[in-house]
Design a protein around this motif. Structure first.
Motif, PDB file in Angstrom:
ATOM      1  N   UNK A 128     -27.925   7.424 -40.999  1.00 52.39           N
ATOM      2  CA  UNK A 128     -27.456   8.735 -41.223  1.00 52.39           C
ATOM      3  C   UNK A 128     -25.728   9.226 -40.952  1.00 52.39           C
ATOM      4  N   UNK A 129     -26.427   9.828 -39.711  1.00 53.84           N
ATOM      5  CA  UNK A 129     -24.889  10.268 -39.507  1.00 53.84           C
ATOM      6  C   UNK A 129     -23.952   9.953 -38.549  1.00 53.84           C
ATOM      7  N   UNK A 130     -24.131   8.527 -37.913  1.00 48.71           N
ATOM      8  CA  UNK A 130     -22.902   7.904 -37.608  1.00 48.71           C
ATOM      9  C   UNK A 130     -21.648   7.931 -37.628  1.00 48.71           C
ATOM     10  N   UNK A 131     -21.216   7.874 -39.161  1.00 55.60           N
ATOM     11  CA  UNK A 131     -19.841   7.497 -38.965  1.00 55.60           C
ATOM     12  C   UNK A 131     -19.996   9.408 -39.457  1.00 55.60           C
TER      13      UNK A 131
ATOM     14  N   UNK B 280     -23.845   4.641 -40.930  1.00 50.55           N
ATOM     15  CA  UNK B 280     -24.354   3.345 -40.899  1.00 50.55           C
ATOM     16  C   UNK B 280     -24.924   1.962 -41.214  1.00 50.55           C
ATOM     17  N   UNK B 281     -24.695   0.731 -41.456  1.00 49.09           N
ATOM     18  CA  UNK B 281     -25.601  -0.117 -41.433  1.00 49.09           C
ATOM     19  C   UNK B 281     -26.961  -0.547 -40.534  1.00 49.09           C
ATOM     20  N   UNK B 282     -27.937  -0.446 -40.997  1.00 55.68           N
ATOM     21  CA  UNK B 282     -29.034  -0.353 -40.305  1.00 55.68           C
ATOM     22  C   UNK B 282     -28.853  -0.966 -38.989  1.00 55.68           C
ATOM     23  N   UNK B 283     -28.942  -2.231 -38.939  1.00 53.32           N
ATOM     24  CA  UNK B 283     -28.361  -3.799 -38.208  1.00 53.32           C
ATOM     25  C   UNK B 283     -27.862  -3.201 -36.845  1.00 53.32           C
TER      26      UNK B 283
END
Length: 161
Positions: free
Chosen positions: A62-65, A71-74
């Motif tokens: 959830x915080x990635x971007x 983000x996509x989980x993989x």
């Protein structure tokens, strides 16, 4: 993880300069090992370093971007797998969360003290040559990673109780 109890805790977060130094050191380790610190790997490590506490994978997703996009989980799981293999991140199985390593290399033994009241987690380094490593060696095993988890109460929660 966050605080779940009603009393105050001392925050032990890293400064932006500390995070930058840790990222530069991680990139250097990757280069020395012939590996690449890709953008997603760097971002996941940056998030864990900035959190200062264990973070669940779905929270990292959830915080990635940087623009609020998840983000996509993989992407996150592959980054976590790489960082864990390199000894830069530890998975704390009992709480299904990840934490940035505070020292050591890929093969060091990590031990975590986990407060069952507030969720505070501290990495400690068990004594070298402990009986587990010696028993494994005697049985012909080569240990690649060891993670020990101890649950209890942190000093702040013990005082407040």
């Amino acid at each position: 993880m966050g605080s779940h109890c009603a009393h105050d805790h001392i925050e032990d977060g890293r400064s932006p300069a500390d995070i930058d130094r840790a990222l530069v050191a991680a990139e250097g380790r990757c280069q020395e090992d012939g590996e690449r610190m890709t953008g997603p790997r760097r971002r996941v490590l940056e998030l864990l370093l900035g959190a200062g506490e264990p973070v669940k994978a779905y929270d990292l997703i959830a915080r990635f971007g940087t623009d609020g996009q998840a983000a996509k989980p993989p992407t996150v799981y592959r980054a976590l797998e790489f960082l864990e293999r390199q000894g830069m991140v530890h998975r704390i199985a009992s709480i299904s969360a990840y934490v940035a390593c505070t020292g050591g290399g890929p093969a060091h033994a990590a031990a975590f003290l986990i407060c069952d009241c507030c969720g505070a987690t501290q990495e400690v380094h068990p004594a070298r040559g402990d009986s587990f490593a010696l028993a494994a060696e005697a049985a012909g095993y080569v240990i690649e990673r060891t993670t020990i988890e101890g649950h209890g109460r942190c000093p702040a929660c013990r005082v407040a109780a």
